[in-house]
Design an enzyme around this catalytic site. Structure first.
Site, mmCIF file in Angstrom:
data_model
loop_
_atom_site.group_PDB
_atom_site.id
_atom_site.type_symbol
_atom_site.label_atom_id
_atom_site.label_comp_id
_atom_site.label_asym_id
_atom_site.label_seq_id
_atom_site.Cartn_x
_atom_site.Cartn_y
_atom_site.Cartn_z
ATOM 1 N N GLN B 126 46.631 54.650 40.297
ATOM 2 C CA GLN B 126 45.268 54.110 40.276
ATOM 3 C C GLN B 126 44.311 55.004 41.061
ATOM 4 O O GLN B 126 44.418 55.093 42.285
ATOM 5 C CB GLN B 126 45.270 52.705 40.900
ATOM 6 C CG GLN B 126 43.903 52.069 41.009
ATOM 7 C CD GLN B 126 43.918 50.790 41.840
ATOM 8 O OE1 GLN B 126 44.804 50.579 42.668
ATOM 9 N NE2 GLN B 126 42.944 49.936 41.625
ATOM 10 N N GLU B 244 44.473 40.090 38.678
ATOM 11 C CA GLU B 244 45.616 39.779 39.521
ATOM 12 C C GLU B 244 45.263 38.543 40.333
ATOM 13 O O GLU B 244 44.508 38.615 41.275
ATOM 14 C CB GLU B 244 45.890 40.981 40.421
ATOM 15 C CG GLU B 244 47.045 40.836 41.352
ATOM 16 C CD GLU B 244 48.374 40.579 40.665
ATOM 17 O OE1 GLU B 244 48.370 40.015 39.556
ATOM 18 O OE2 GLU B 244 49.398 40.912 41.258
ATOM 19 N N SER B 381 39.849 44.243 51.121
ATOM 20 C CA SER B 381 40.308 43.855 52.464
ATOM 21 C C SER B 381 40.049 42.363 52.690
ATOM 22 O O SER B 381 39.246 41.739 51.998
ATOM 23 C CB SER B 381 39.574 44.668 53.527
ATOM 24 O OG SER B 381 38.241 44.185 53.645
ATOM 25 N N ASN B 382 40.714 41.810 53.688
ATOM 26 C CA ASN B 382 40.525 40.382 53.957
ATOM 27 C C ASN B 382 39.096 40.056 54.391
ATOM 28 O O ASN B 382 38.615 38.943 54.163
ATOM 29 C CB ASN B 382 41.548 39.902 54.995
ATOM 30 C CG ASN B 382 42.929 39.759 54.368
ATOM 31 O OD1 ASN B 382 43.181 40.279 53.265
ATOM 32 N ND2 ASN B 382 43.822 39.049 55.036
HETATM 33 C C1 LIG Z 1 48.848 51.465 51.623
HETATM 34 C C2 LIG Z 1 47.602 51.542 50.780
HETATM 35 C C3 LIG Z 1 47.711 51.748 49.421
HETATM 36 C C4 LIG Z 1 46.569 51.871 48.628
HETATM 37 N N1 LIG Z 1 46.701 52.168 47.294
HETATM 38 C C5 LIG Z 1 45.593 52.445 46.553
HETATM 39 C C6 LIG Z 1 45.692 52.930 45.214
HETATM 40 O O1 LIG Z 1 46.794 53.079 44.676
HETATM 41 N N2 LIG Z 1 44.591 53.247 44.542
HETATM 42 C C7 LIG Z 1 43.342 53.087 45.082
HETATM 43 O O2 LIG Z 1 42.375 53.363 44.411
HETATM 44 N N3 LIG Z 1 43.202 52.636 46.357
HETATM 45 C C8 LIG Z 1 44.288 52.316 47.107
HETATM 46 N N4 LIG Z 1 44.158 51.889 48.422
HETATM 47 C C9 LIG Z 1 42.818 51.876 49.017
HETATM 48 C C10 LIG Z 1 42.320 50.510 49.442
HETATM 49 O O3 LIG Z 1 41.889 49.805 48.344
HETATM 50 C C11 LIG Z 1 41.212 50.747 50.496
HETATM 51 O O4 LIG Z 1 41.860 51.141 51.682
HETATM 52 C C12 LIG Z 1 40.394 49.528 50.752
HETATM 53 O O5 LIG Z 1 39.543 49.298 49.682
HETATM 54 C C13 LIG Z 1 39.555 49.656 52.031
HETATM 55 O O6 LIG Z 1 38.785 50.817 52.009
HETATM 56 P P1 LIG Z 1 38.774 51.848 53.221
HETATM 57 O O7 LIG Z 1 40.158 52.133 53.573
HETATM 58 O O8 LIG Z 1 37.878 52.953 52.880
HETATM 59 O O9 LIG Z 1 38.165 51.008 54.435
HETATM 60 P P2 LIG Z 1 36.615 50.706 54.673
HETATM 61 O O10 LIG Z 1 36.020 50.183 53.450
HETATM 62 O O11 LIG Z 1 35.994 51.852 55.346
HETATM 63 O O12 LIG Z 1 36.748 49.494 55.685
HETATM 64 C C14 LIG Z 1 36.946 49.634 57.096
HETATM 65 C C15 LIG Z 1 36.832 48.255 57.707
HETATM 66 O O13 LIG Z 1 35.535 47.731 57.468
HETATM 67 C C16 LIG Z 1 35.626 46.457 56.845
HETATM 68 N N5 LIG Z 1 34.490 46.254 55.972
HETATM 69 C C17 LIG Z 1 34.019 47.074 54.995
HETATM 70 N N6 LIG Z 1 32.949 46.537 54.392
HETATM 71 C C18 LIG Z 1 32.731 45.343 54.991
HETATM 72 C C19 LIG Z 1 31.762 44.307 54.808
HETATM 73 N N7 LIG Z 1 30.802 44.390 53.893
HETATM 74 N N8 LIG Z 1 31.833 43.206 55.611
HETATM 75 C C20 LIG Z 1 32.822 43.103 56.556
HETATM 76 N N9 LIG Z 1 33.741 44.061 56.770
HETATM 77 C C21 LIG Z 1 33.699 45.154 55.998
HETATM 78 C C22 LIG Z 1 36.938 46.506 56.111
HETATM 79 O O14 LIG Z 1 37.405 45.201 55.831
HETATM 80 C C23 LIG Z 1 37.804 47.249 57.081
HETATM 81 O O15 LIG Z 1 38.269 46.392 58.070
HETATM 82 C C24 LIG Z 1 45.290 51.737 49.216
HETATM 83 C C25 LIG Z 1 45.192 51.496 50.595
HETATM 84 C C26 LIG Z 1 46.324 51.397 51.380
HETATM 85 C C27 LIG Z 1 46.168 51.145 52.857
#
Ligand SMILES: Cc1cc2nc3c(=O)[nH]c(=O)nc-3n(C[C@H](O)[C@H](O)[C@H](O)COP(=O)(O)OP(=O)(O)OC[C@H]3O[C@@H](n4cnc5c(N)ncnc54)[C@H](O)[C@@H]3O)c2cc1C
Lengths: 380, 396
Positions: B126, B244, B381-382
Site C-alpha cells: 500500500q 475495513e 491514529s487513535n
Molecule cells: C508499522 C506501521 C505500518 C504502516 N504501514 C503502512 C502501509 O503499508 N502503507 C501506508 O501507506 N502507510 C502505512 N503506515 C503509515 C500510517 O498510516 C501512518 O503512520 C499514520 O497515518 C500516521 O501518520 P504519521 O506517522 O505521519 O504521524 P503524524 O500524522 O505526523 O502524527 C503524529 C501524531 O500527531 C497526531 N495527530 C495528527 N493529526 C492530528 C489531529 N488533527 N488531531 C489530533 N492529533 C493529530 C497523531 O495521532 C500522532 O499521534 C504504517 C505505519 C506504521 C507505524
C-alpha cells in the site's frame, strides 16, 4: 526544607552534563554499542578521569565521600544521555556491597580498581524462578576447607559479559525461599567453572546468563555474614532502585523534551501538530507524570541514606511505583505523539522508551512494589 | 433481542475450526502464538491452502470468487482464524486493492488482477503515506504526469508494510497539481519491479523489518494502470479505508493472547507461586477480559446491523472498534510483559553465542510489546479516530 543543590552539587551536575553533551550524542552511542561487551572503554576512562566512579566511596578508601544526591545527579544525567556504560552495576551495586558490607581488606583490594576504571562489576542475582524476590535463591555455596564451592545458574546478569568481578548471591543454608541462609560472594569472572551466554538486552545493554559449576573461592570472597546477608542485599538493591528512579527521571525528561520539540516542528494539515489541543493536553499530562516522578526520585534519594531499614524500604518501594506509572505513560505517549517515526530504530525516542520499559522490570515492577507498600500499611 | 448464535451458525463455526485444525501448518501456528515473524513462504503457502478451499477472498462478491456468506459468518470466520491462530489473508490485496478493483476497475483490470490477488500470485503493498503526509494523507506529493500512453511517476512513499516482498503497489499520486488537495489525486497500480523503484528497509524498535521507504524516480507506468477515473483517487481511498470495519477490532486475536497469558502465567512464578494465583494480576486480567467482552458485543451489534440492512456507507462505529481494539491488543502485550518480569530483557537470544533454550519462549514478548505500539498509530491514529467520532457522531 531545601530542594536546591549545593554549590558543589551544581558544579558536579554541570560537569557531568557537559561531558555527556560533548561525547554522548545519539550517534556516538551507536558507536559505543558496537564495541566489545556493548560499551566504550574510552568513555569509561573519561568517567573515571572526572572522578565520577569514585563519588560514593569514603575519602579514606580513596573516594569523595559523596552521598545519595550526588548519585542521583549522575544517574539522571546518564539517563538523559542513554548511557550504556556499567555505572549501576559497578559503582552503585558493586561499590554498594563493598561500602555497606566489605571488610577493610576487600575494600583495599577492589575499591581503587573501581575508582580508576580498571575493573567493572556485575551482580549475579536473578534466577529463573526468583522473579523479584531477593531471598529466592537456589544457587548454593558449600563450605570446602576454608573456602566455598558455588553451584547454580543466574540469569540476565547486566554487564555479565565484560565484568571482571561478579557479586553472586548464593544459599549457604536452608530452603529456596528462606530469608536466612543467603550469602554474598565476590567471584573473579574468569574463575574456573564459570560459563556465560552473553546477549544484548532489549534496551541495547548487554547481559549474560551465567552458570557456576563447582566454582571454588577462598574465605576472603565472602562479603558480610555468609549465613545471613539478606539485609545487606536489600540495602544495596534499594540503592540500585533509587539510582534507577533517577535514571528514569533523566530518560523521561529527555523523552518529554524530544516529544515537545517534535510537536513544534512536525506539520500536518498545514499546522504544527502541537497546535492540536488534544496533543497539548497529552503533553501536559506527560509533564505532570515527569514531575511526580522527580519528586519521588528525590524522596527515594533522601530515604536511601536512612539506617531505618523498614522506612527506607517502603519509601523506595513507593518511589518505584510512581516511577513505574510515570515511565509507562511517558514512554508510550512519546511514541504515540511521534507517529510512525517513533516506531523506528533510527529515531532516538524509541530507544528511550525501551530503556524505560526495562527499568520497570528491574528489581521489582510497579505491582511488586505496590504490594510491598500495601503490606507495610501504606505511607501515611 | 437474542445474543445467541443460531444452530446453523454454530455448525459453521465448527466447520471452520475443524478446517483450521487440519490445514494450518503447525509451525506457522506456533510462530504466531509466540509472536514470531513468518517468512514470505510460510504466509503464501497458507494463503494458497485457504484459496484452494475457496475461502481466500471470502467477502468478495461471488462472481469474483467470494463465498456469499452472511456478515455473521464472516465474523465467525475471522474470529476463528485469529484465535486459532492462522495468518490473516494479506490485507493489502484481499481487503484493500481487491475491492477497489472490482468496484471501480474496468473488466480488463478485473480479469487481470483479481484471480492473482486471490491466489497471492502477486504480493501487493500500500503506497499511501509519505514522509510529510501521514494523518494528513490528502497533502501527498508523489506526482504522476501523463506522457502519451504512460504515467511518469516521481516521489516517495514511506511506512510501506512488507514492500520487500511486494510484486505490486497501489499508489495515490497527484495528477492535477492545480486542483485543491483532495481532488487532484489518482489511484494507480504498478509493478514493484519497474525501473526506478527503490525500496529501503526501515528497522522498527522491536528489531524487525516490516516497513520500508519506497522511492520513485521517473518510473514509467502504462496509462491503463489507472483504476477508475483520473483525479477521483481520493474517493477510492476513502472507500478502501472505510471498508475495513469489523476485522479491525481483532477480537479473536486478543482472545488468543489472553489464552497465552493464562498459559504462561501458570508456568511463571511470582512470590514462589504461579503468577496466575496472584490476586492483583488476576484482577487486571479479568478487567481486560471484561473490556474485550464489551468490544465483542459492540462488534456483534455492527455485524448484526449489516446482516439486516447490508453494508451501506462506512460507519463511524468502525472508529469505536479501532480505538478499543487497539487499546486491548496493547493491554494484552503489557500483561505478557508483567508475567515474565525480569526475563523480558534478553534480546535475540539466538545471537552471538548460539541458542539459549531456557529463554526461548520469552524472547518475543518484549518485542511484541514494543511492536504493538503501532496499532494505535496506523490505520488512522487513535487521535484521528477520536476526531472522527467527535465530528461525525457527536456533531462537535
Ligand atoms: C508499522 C506501521 C505500518 C504502516 N504501514 C503502512 C502501509 O503499508 N502503507 C501506508 O501507506 N502507510 C502505512 N503506515 C503509515 C500510517 O498510516 C501512518 O503512520 C499514520 O497515518 C500516521 O501518520 P504519521 O506517522 O505521519 O504521524 P503524524 O500524522 O505526523 O502524527 C503524529 C501524531 O500527531 C497526531 N495527530 C495528527 N493529526 C492530528 C489531529 N488533527 N488531531 C489530533 N492529533 C493529530 C497523531 O495521532 C500522532 O499521534 C504504517 C505505519 C506504521 C507505524
Amino acid at each position: 526544607m531545601d530542594f536546591d543543590l549545593s554549590e558543589e552539587q551544581r558544579l558536579l551536575k554541570e560537569s557531568v552534563d557537559g561531558l555527556l553533551t560533548d561525547s554522548y550524542d545519539f550517534d556516538a552511542r551507536k558507536k559505543y554499542m558496537k564495541e566489545k561487551g556493548g560499551w566504550s572503554k574510552a568513555m569509561w576512562g573519561k568517567l573515571a578521569e572526572q572522578g565520577l566512579l569514585g563519588l560514593p566511596f569514603a575519602e579514606a578508601d580513596g573516594g569523595f565521600g559523596a552521598g545519595g544526591v550526588e548519585t542521583m545527579i549522575v544517574m539522571e544525567a546518564l539517563g538523559k544521555a542513554l548511557v550504556l556504560e556499567p555505572y549501576l552495576a559497578t559503582v552503585v551495586i558493586g561499590g554498594g556491597f563493598l561500602r555497606h558490607g566489605g571488610s577493610d581488606a576487600q575494600k583495599a583490594a577492589y575499591v581503587p580498581a573501581i575508582i580508576d576504571g580498571s575493573k567493572t562489576f556485575a551482580f549475579a542475582q536473578v534466577e529463573k524462578n526468583s522473579r523479584y524476590d531477593l531471598h529466592d535463591v537456589t544457587t548454593t555455596a558449600k563450605k570446602k576447607g576454608n573456602g566455598w564451592v558455588i553451584d547454580g545458574e543466574k540469569f540476565v546478569v547486566l554487564n555479565g559479559e565484560n565484568a571482571d568481578v561478579l557479586i553472586v548471591t548464593a544459599r549457604t543454608k536452608g530452603e529456596r525461599r528462606d530469608k536466612t541462609g543467603v550469602g554474598v560472594f565476590l567471584v573473579p569472572a574468569n574463575a574456573k567453572g564459570i560459563t556465560k551466554k552473553s546477549y544484548p538486552t532489549q534496551d541495547g545493554l548487554h547481559a549474560a546468563d551465567i552458570t557456576f559449576t563447582g566454582v571454588e573461592v577462598g574465605a576472603d570472597a565472602v562479603i558480610g555474614n555468609p549465613d545471613d546477608s539478606l539485609a545487606l542485599i536489600e540495602r544495596v538493591v534499594d540503592d540500585a532502585r533509587t539510582a534507577l528512579c533517577a535514571e528514569a527521571v533523566g530518560l523521561m525528561d529527555e523523552s518529554l523534551k524530544t516529544t515537545v520539540e517534535y510537536l513544534k516542528t512536525r506539520k500536518q494539515f498545514g499546522v504544527a501538530i502541537g497546535t492540536f489541543q488534544s496533543l497539548q493536553h497529552r503533553a501536559s499530562d506527560m509533564f505532570v507524570a515527569v514531575e511526580q516522578a522527580r519528586s519521588m526520585s528525590m524522596f527515594a534519594t533522601m530515604a536511601a541514606d536512612s539506617d531505618d531499614a523498614k522506612e527506607r524500604a517502603r519509601s523506595i518501594a513507593a518511589a518505584k511505583v510512581q516511577i513505574g506509572k510515570s515511565l509507562k505513560f511517558v514512554g508510550q505517549q512519546s511514541i504515540q505523539l511521534h507517529g510512525g517515526i517513533g516506531m523506528t530504530m533510527e529515531a532516538k525516542i524509541g530507544h528511550y522508551f525501551k530503556r524505560l520499559t526495562m527499568i520497570e522490570n528491574t528489581f521489582g515492577d510497579t505491582d511488586y512494589h505496590l504490594r510491598r507498600v500495601t503490606e507495610a500499611g501504606g505511607l501515611m | 433481542m437474542d445474543l445467541a448464535f443460531t444452530k446453523e451458525e454454530m455448525a459453521f463455526r465448527e466447520e471452520v475450526r475443524e478446517f483450521f485444525k487440519n490445514n494450518v501448518p503447525p509451525e506457522t501456528r506456533r510462530k504466531l502464538v509466540e509472536g514470531r515473524h513468518l517468512s514470505k513462504d510460510e504466509m503464501v503457502t497458507w494463503w494458497r491452502i485457504l484459496n484452494k478451499k475457496g475461502w481466500g477472498v471470502s467477502h468478495w462478491p461471488k462472481e469474483y470468487g467470494g463465498t456469499g456468506w452472511t456478515s455473521v459468518q464472516h465474523y465467525i470466520f475471522n474470529e476463528e482464524l485469529q484465535s486459532y491462530p492462522a495468518p490473516a489473508p494479506l490485507a493489502f490485496g484481499v481487503s484493500m486493492v481487491g475491492p477497489v478493483i472490482y468496484t471501480f476497475g474496468n473488466e480488463e483490470q478485473k480479469k487481470k488482477y483479481l484471480p492473482r490477488i486471490a491466489n497471492v500470485d502477486d504480493w501487493w503493498c500500500q503506497g499511501f503515506s509519505e514522509p510529510g503526509s501521514g494523518s494528513d494523507l490528502a497533502s501527498l506529493k508523489t506526482k504522476a504526469e501523463r506522457k502519451g500512453d504512460k504515467w511518469i511517476i516521481n516521489g516517495q512513499k514511506t511506512w510501506t508494510t512488507l514492500a520487500q516482498h511486494a510484486d505490486m503497489i497501489f499508489c495515490l499520486c497527484r495528477t492535477d497539481p492545480s486542483a485543491k488537495k483532495q481532488t487532484g489525486i489518482s489511484f494507480i497500480v504498478f509493478s514493484m519491479k519497474s525501473k526506478g523503484v527503490t525500496v529501503r528497509p526501515i528497522q522498527t524498535i522491536d528489531g524487525g523489518v516490516e516497513v520500508n521507504e519506497v522511492f520513485f524516480d521517473d518510473v514509467e507506468v502504462p496509462y491503463e494502470n489507472l483504476i477508475g477515473e483520473e483525479n477521483k483517487g481520493w474517493d477510492y481511498a476513502k472507500f478502501l479505508l472505510g471498508n475495513e470495519r469489523t476485522g479491525i477490532a481483532r477480537v479473536g486475536m486478543s482472545k488468543e493472547r489472553i489464552r497465552r497469558i493464562k498459559d504462561l502465567a501458570s508456568k511463571v512464578e511470582s512470590n514462589g507461586r504461579p503468577v496466575i494465583e496472584d490476586p492483583g494480576f488476576r484482577e487486571k486480567l479479568a478487567a481486560c477480559e471484561i473490556e474485550l467482552k464489551a468490544l465483542e458485543l459492540t462488534q456483534l451489534r455492527v455485524v448484526a446491523d449489516e446482516n439486516k440492512h447490508g453494508k451501506g456507507k462506512p460507519n463511524p462505529a468502525s472508529s469505536v472498534l479501532k480505538i478499543k481494539g487497539s487499546e486491548i491488543q496493547q493491554t494484552t502485550t503489557e500483561l505478557l510483559m508483567e508475567v515474565i518480569g525480569p526475563l523480558a530483557a534478553p534480546f535475540d537470544v539466538h545471537g552471538e553465542d548460539g541458542s539459549n533454550e531456557a529463554m526461548e519462549w520469552t524472547a518475543q514478548i518484549a518485542p511484541t510489546y514494543f511492536n504493538y505500539r503501532k496499532v494505535s498509530i496506523y490505520g488512522g491514529s487513535n487521535e484521528i479516530q477520536r476526531n472522527i467520532i467527535a465530528k461525525a457522531v457527536l456533531g462537535l
